[in-house]
Scaffold this active site. Structure first.
Site, PDB file in Angstrom:
ATOM      1  N   GLN A 129     -11.134  14.723 -14.309  1.00  0.00           N
ATOM      2  CA  GLN A 129     -11.220  14.424 -12.879  1.00  0.00           C
ATOM      3  C   GLN A 129     -12.555  13.771 -12.532  1.00  0.00           C
ATOM      4  OE1 GLN A 129      -8.849  17.976 -10.696  1.00  0.00           O
ATOM      5  NE2 GLN A 129     -10.731  18.641 -11.671  1.00  0.00           N
ATOM      6  N   HIS A 162      -9.744  18.593 -16.022  1.00  0.00           N
ATOM      7  CA  HIS A 162      -8.615  19.108 -15.248  1.00  0.00           C
ATOM      8  C   HIS A 162      -7.785  20.034 -16.135  1.00  0.00           C
ATOM      9  CE1 HIS A 162      -5.034  18.196 -12.318  1.00  0.00           C
ATOM     10  NE2 HIS A 162      -5.137  19.471 -12.624  1.00  0.00           N
ATOM     11  N   HIS A 173      -4.146  29.062 -13.908  1.00  0.00           N
ATOM     12  CA  HIS A 173      -3.044  28.121 -13.734  1.00  0.00           C
ATOM     13  C   HIS A 173      -2.909  27.221 -14.958  1.00  0.00           C
ATOM     14  CE1 HIS A 173      -0.447  25.137 -11.755  1.00  0.00           C
ATOM     15  NE2 HIS A 173      -1.270  24.221 -12.234  1.00  0.00           N
ATOM     16  N   GLU A 174      -4.035  26.703 -15.439  1.00  0.00           N
ATOM     17  CA  GLU A 174      -3.991  25.795 -16.590  1.00  0.00           C
ATOM     18  C   GLU A 174      -3.505  26.510 -17.846  1.00  0.00           C
ATOM     19  OE1 GLU A 174      -4.477  22.409 -16.584  1.00  0.00           O
ATOM     20  OE2 GLU A 174      -4.421  22.781 -14.417  1.00  0.00           O
ATOM     21  N   LYS A 219       0.437  27.532 -17.256  1.00  0.00           N
ATOM     22  CA  LYS A 219       1.351  26.395 -17.175  1.00  0.00           C
ATOM     23  C   LYS A 219       1.318  25.535 -18.429  1.00  0.00           C
ATOM     24  CE  LYS A 219       2.686  22.447 -14.320  1.00  0.00           C
ATOM     25  NZ  LYS A 219       2.442  21.679 -13.061  1.00  0.00           N
ATOM     26  N   HIS A 220       0.121  25.274 -18.952  1.00  0.00           N
ATOM     27  CA  HIS A 220      -0.016  24.334 -20.069  1.00  0.00           C
ATOM     28  C   HIS A 220      -0.396  25.006 -21.390  1.00  0.00           C
ATOM     29  CE1 HIS A 220       0.331  21.052 -17.190  1.00  0.00           C
ATOM     30  NE2 HIS A 220      -0.634  21.605 -16.464  1.00  0.00           N
TER      31      HIS A 220
END
Length: 259
Positions: A40, A71, A128-129, A132-133
């Protein structure tokens, strides 16, 4: 004594059953093809900040980031799609406590919001990262610590900010730079074609991609560069404008009220 042994065996059995469930979920998920390291540009992202909080790096004044920040490290497919939330693994910040200095500096949150977790709740940017990933990065990663540590190392090894600076592309609120020149600078440095994402004429993110062994490769999205789907022919790298965090907090609703 016998009852204690039976209880222990039951715990072991249940643990094994849970592990089996995780393996089954992983097997049902098609394995990813490559990694995309998404970076980012704070100068673009922070322009959208409307109120401040302690976890928002845009609000750090003179200590706010002025280089590309992470990010996320995203497992992707060659067809342009990607997996997400591949198995249940609730984020535990204690697992990465020794990495906190690096994460705060190079992988900070640029928002006061709380991203959604895979199980429907709200959590941290890092959580979250990971959920999710990170959970989709098997068989390369199986735990939080190695996912975050490796991402930091890959980021530091591929310093996009420095590459662009050396090529004369520096933060400016008045200059426009040729998109092709920025892409060429990264190609010359890392021998890959990146993906560039813009908000209007400002660079928002740059993604560089890797095979599973972290050897560089072209990003799938880089094929769209010639069509300028996201970015115009000339782009900007906006300077970071320090935010008066204390004043903004007084003028704007609290984080809880805003959410």
């Amino acid at each position: 004594m016998a009852s204690r042994i039976c209880l222990l065996l039951l715990v072991v059995f249940l643990a094994g059953a849970f592990a089996g469930d995780v393996i089954e979920v992983n097997k049902s998920q098609r394995e990813f093809d490559y990694f995309a390291l998404s970076l980012q540009w704070p100068g673009t992202y922070c322009r959208g900040t409307r109120h401040c909080c302690s976890k928002n790096a845009c609000c750090r004044g003179s200590d706010a980031p002025t280089q590309f920040t992470i990010h996320g490290l995203w497992p992707d497919y060659n067809d342009g799609s990607w997996p997400s939330c591949c198995y249940r693994s609730d984020f535990n910040e204690k697992e990465i406590s020794t990495l906190m200095d690096g994460l705060e500096k190079y992988w900070p949150s640029l928002s006061c919001g709380s991203p959604s977790s895979c199980n429907g709740g709200k959590g941290s940017f890092w959580g979250h990262e990971w959920e999710k990933h990170g959970t989709c990065s098997s068989p390369v990663f199986h735990d939080e610590y190695n996912y975050f540590l490796t991402t930091l190392n890959i980021y530091l090894k591929h310093n996009v900010t420095d590459v662009l600076y050396q090529a004369g592309y520096v933060a400016s609120n008045s200059e426009k730079y040729p998109l092709g020149g920025i892409v060429t600078a990264i190609q010359n440095a890392f021998h890959i074609t990146p993906e560039v994402v813009c908000k209007k004429d400002a660079i928002d993110e740059i993604r560089i991609c890797f095979y599973k062994d972290f050897k560089p490769r072209d990003c799938v999205g880089s094929k769209e560069l010639m069509s300028r789907k996201s970015c115009p022919q000339y782009v900007s790298l906006p300077e970071y404008t320090p935010l008066d965090g204390e004043a903004m907090v007084l003028k704007m609703p609290t984080e809880r009220e805003a959410l």
